[in-house]
Design an enzyme around this catalytic site. Structure first.
Site, PDB file in Angstrom:
ATOM      1  N   LYS A  66      38.695  91.840  54.359  1.00  0.00           N
ATOM      2  CA  LYS A  66      38.007  91.949  55.648  1.00  0.00           C
ATOM      3  C   LYS A  66      38.816  92.797  56.624  1.00  0.00           C
ATOM      4  O   LYS A  66      38.275  93.672  57.304  1.00  0.00           O
ATOM      5  CB  LYS A  66      37.783  90.561  56.224  1.00  0.00           C
ATOM      6  CG  LYS A  66      37.231  90.545  57.636  1.00  0.00           C
ATOM      7  CD  LYS A  66      37.427  89.198  58.287  1.00  0.00           C
ATOM      8  CE  LYS A  66      38.889  88.935  58.618  1.00  0.00           C
ATOM      9  NZ  LYS A  66      39.098  87.596  59.232  1.00  0.00           N
ATOM     10  N   GLU A 113      51.452  93.400  79.722  1.00  0.00           N
ATOM     11  CA  GLU A 113      52.127  93.071  80.967  1.00  0.00           C
ATOM     12  C   GLU A 113      51.248  92.202  81.866  1.00  0.00           C
ATOM     13  O   GLU A 113      51.745  91.513  82.763  1.00  0.00           O
ATOM     14  CB  GLU A 113      52.553  94.340  81.708  1.00  0.00           C
ATOM     15  CG  GLU A 113      51.427  95.209  82.225  1.00  0.00           C
ATOM     16  CD  GLU A 113      51.942  96.478  82.896  1.00  0.00           C
ATOM     17  OE1 GLU A 113      52.650  96.365  83.913  1.00  0.00           O
ATOM     18  OE2 GLU A 113      51.651  97.579  82.380  1.00  0.00           O
ATOM     19  N   CYS A 116      40.456  87.214  54.337  1.00  0.00           N
ATOM     20  CA  CYS A 116      41.299  87.873  55.338  1.00  0.00           C
ATOM     21  C   CYS A 116      41.698  89.289  54.969  1.00  0.00           C
ATOM     22  O   CYS A 116      41.560  90.223  55.782  1.00  0.00           O
ATOM     23  CB  CYS A 116      42.575  87.064  55.566  1.00  0.00           C
ATOM     24  SG  CYS A 116      42.364  85.294  55.676  1.00  0.00           S
ATOM     25  N   GLU A 159      32.558  89.204  62.980  1.00  0.00           N
ATOM     26  CA  GLU A 159      33.444  90.219  62.405  1.00  0.00           C
ATOM     27  C   GLU A 159      32.667  91.192  61.529  1.00  0.00           C
ATOM     28  O   GLU A 159      32.835  92.419  61.638  1.00  0.00           O
ATOM     29  CB  GLU A 159      34.559  89.538  61.600  1.00  0.00           C
ATOM     30  CG  GLU A 159      35.610  88.872  62.475  1.00  0.00           C
ATOM     31  CD  GLU A 159      36.612  88.079  61.681  1.00  0.00           C
ATOM     32  OE1 GLU A 159      37.696  87.801  62.218  1.00  0.00           O
ATOM     33  OE2 GLU A 159      36.329  87.694  60.522  1.00  0.00           O
ATOM     34  N   CYS A 172      41.467  84.016  50.967  1.00  0.00           N
ATOM     35  CA  CYS A 172      42.146  84.962  51.864  1.00  0.00           C
ATOM     36  C   CYS A 172      42.389  86.302  51.202  1.00  0.00           C
ATOM     37  O   CYS A 172      42.043  87.349  51.734  1.00  0.00           O
ATOM     38  CB  CYS A 172      43.465  84.366  52.349  1.00  0.00           C
ATOM     39  SG  CYS A 172      44.379  85.488  53.436  1.00  0.00           S
ATOM     40  N   HIS A 199      56.071  98.052  81.066  1.00  0.00           N
ATOM     41  CA  HIS A 199      55.051  98.935  81.628  1.00  0.00           C
ATOM     42  C   HIS A 199      55.173 100.340  81.038  1.00  0.00           C
ATOM     43  O   HIS A 199      56.290 100.812  80.817  1.00  0.00           O
ATOM     44  CB  HIS A 199      55.224  98.998  83.152  1.00  0.00           C
ATOM     45  CG  HIS A 199      54.216  99.861  83.839  1.00  0.00           C
ATOM     46  ND1 HIS A 199      52.914  99.457  84.037  1.00  0.00           N
ATOM     47  CD2 HIS A 199      54.329 101.116  84.350  1.00  0.00           C
ATOM     48  CE1 HIS A 199      52.257 100.417  84.664  1.00  0.00           C
ATOM     49  NE2 HIS A 199      53.088 101.436  84.861  1.00  0.00           N
ATOM     50  N   TYR A 225      32.929  83.319  63.662  1.00  0.00           N
ATOM     51  CA  TYR A 225      33.815  84.479  63.586  1.00  0.00           C
ATOM     52  C   TYR A 225      33.509  85.366  62.382  1.00  0.00           C
ATOM     53  O   TYR A 225      33.605  86.594  62.473  1.00  0.00           O
ATOM     54  CB  TYR A 225      35.282  84.050  63.610  1.00  0.00           C
ATOM     55  CG  TYR A 225      35.795  83.414  62.343  1.00  0.00           C
ATOM     56  CD1 TYR A 225      36.403  84.175  61.354  1.00  0.00           C
ATOM     57  CD2 TYR A 225      35.690  82.041  62.139  1.00  0.00           C
ATOM     58  CE1 TYR A 225      36.883  83.597  60.196  1.00  0.00           C
ATOM     59  CE2 TYR A 225      36.164  81.449  60.984  1.00  0.00           C
ATOM     60  CZ  TYR A 225      36.761  82.236  60.022  1.00  0.00           C
ATOM     61  OH  TYR A 225      37.227  81.654  58.870  1.00  0.00           O
TER      62      TYR A 225
END
Length: 453
Positions: free
Chosen positions: A51, A441, A48, A182, A43, A436, A178
């Site tokens: 990256k 939302e 992680c 990525e 990681c 909003h 992934y």
């Protein structure tokens, strides 16, 4: 029997470091940890963190183009890869120092070398030193998998990307998971011409079909040349440099570089565990029970080497649960249910819970979907579209899954995961007043299902 230590941890990634620190600082254990590369594991050092910093870097061209749409006189110059890489290495050095100080501050002894297991209570360091421990924890993570194809030695893996001297002009990325997607988006954003081969019918297998199709369309619109149903037959070094690649789809092309992102395998080989009776799965994962204990009572394993859920926060929780159970007298298991995940493509994909496909195989469901052009990029003239999707059980009305594609999807899914983990119903979502104007939302304003199944 007297032991040199209460715990010896092999592996200095997130899971092993958490277990060592908690066992020493809160459990009062005598702990040592061996790491043969750099502290922080996949990681922090090659996953992680670097990256995500590359994701940030690759997004600036789009942001600068948006700025012009908002009236700013902005232009992007050339990307300085060596400058970025130097800053990246400095940040990784800082994080590694933080990991080390956390361990030493807790009283953990660090061995910067490889360690293997001699017997259920003995480890041997590459220096020749042996140490005995009441408990041994294996936390060696995973390693990139490259298929055995002719010319495979020419390929890069995700471990290599951060150390490149220069960015290639063109690259073939092999894989559709992934990591592959990525890096396709990252390198495309940094100006590299990206082609992607994936042998399956659609990228991002395991994610919701509608969501992954949305991501694939967006990637193609950004100029990434995706070929599904394609794989590499062989590679050879091209006369002018780079790699000549012959593929199953009949193409024969040359690329400056080839990146294999075809998954990661548990890093369990060569540790000396097989003769002791530790059991393994078909992919080399160490088999453990809910308390991370192997078939050998004194040996435990956490993190990617067990191939339960290969995510850093999961490894951390497994390591912490192990330390609580063995050294603090509070037995507990890490919870692997409803773990949210995110794919840092452009746009991001984030999910928690069941896909539509998995849910409809389990029980009758309703599907709520909103797809729209986000306000920020719409105003700037981009054609981006966001997707929000809720999967709801018809009987209990519980929200079984949530899938978001769009800017900030990963940040939003963390909050949604809390509600779904608590068992929120669709009516709980409906009763929540919208904020909003936001993209999020949409999570509380989808009133009618688009389909039932």
């Amino acid at each position: 029997m007297s032991f040199d230590l209460d715990l010896f941890v092999i592996g200095g990634g997130s899971g092993g470091v958490r277990a060592a620190r908690i066992a020493a600082a809160e459990g009062g254990a005598r702990v040592a940890l061996a790491e043969e590369y750099r502290m922080g594991g996949t990681c922090v050092i090659r996953g992680c963190v670097p990256k995500k910093l590359m994701v940030y870097a690759s997004a600036f061209p789009g942001q600068i183009a948006d700025a012009r749409g908002y009236g700013w006189d902005a232009a992007a110059g050339g990307f300085d890869w060596p400058r970025f890489r130097t800053a990246l290495e400095a940040e990784l050095d800082r994080l590694e120092r933080a990991y080390r100080s956390g361990l030493t501050g807790a009283g953990v002894t660090i061995h910067d070398t490889r360690a293997t297991v001699l017997d259920p209570h003995t480890v041997q360091l590459a220096t020749g030193q042996t140490l005995t421990a009441r408990h041994i924890l294996i936390a060696t993570g995973g390693t990139p998998f490259v298929p055995d194809v002719p010319g495979a030695e020419l390929a890069l893996t995700s471990n290599d990307i951060f150390r490149l001297e220069a960015l290639p002009r063109s690259i073939l990325i092999v894989g559709g998971g992934y990591i592959a997607c990525e890096f396709a988006c990252i390198l495309n954003g940094l100006g590299v011409q990206v082609t992607q081969y994936y042998r399956g019918a659609q990228i991002l297998r395991g994610f919701d079909d509608e969501a992954r199709g949305h991501v694939a369309d967006a990637m193609a619109a950004q100029g990434i040349d995706i070929h599904c149903g394609a794989d590499v037959l062989r590679m050879e070094r091209a006369p002018g440099g780079g790699a000549r690649v012959e593929a199953t789809n009949g193409t024969d092309r040359t690329f400056d570089a080839v990146l294999y992102a075809t998954g990661r395998r548990p890093n369990s080989a060569g540790l000396g565990l097989e003769p002791l009776g530790v059991q393994f799965g078909r992919n080399g994962q160490i088999l453990v029970d809910g308390y991370s204990q192997t078939a050998v009572p004194s040996i435990f394993a956490v993190g990617d080497v067990t191939d339960r859920i290969a995510l850093t926060p999961v490894a951390i929780r497994e390591g912490h649960a192990f330390a609580d159970t063995v050294f603090k007298g509070t037995p507990r298991q890490a919870d692997h249910d409803l773990v949210a995940s995110a794919v840092f493509t452009q746009p991001e994909l984030a999910a928690v819970g069941l896909t539509e496909e998995a849910a409809r195989d389990r029980e009758p469901i309703e599907v709520y979907v909103a797809s729209f052009r986000p306000m920020q990029t719409l105003f700037a003239g981009r054609q981006d579209r966001a997707l929000f999707k809720l999967i709801v059980a018809q009987g209990s009305r519980k929200v079984l899954g949530c899938h978001i594609v769009g800017p900030g999807a990963a940040e939003m899914i963390q909050m949604v995961a809390i509600a779904i983990k608590m068992g929120a119903t669709k009516e709980d979502f409906d009763r929540t007043c919208a904020v909003h104007p936001t993209m999020a939302e949409e999570l509380v304003t989808m009133k009618k299902p688009i389909r039932r199944s």
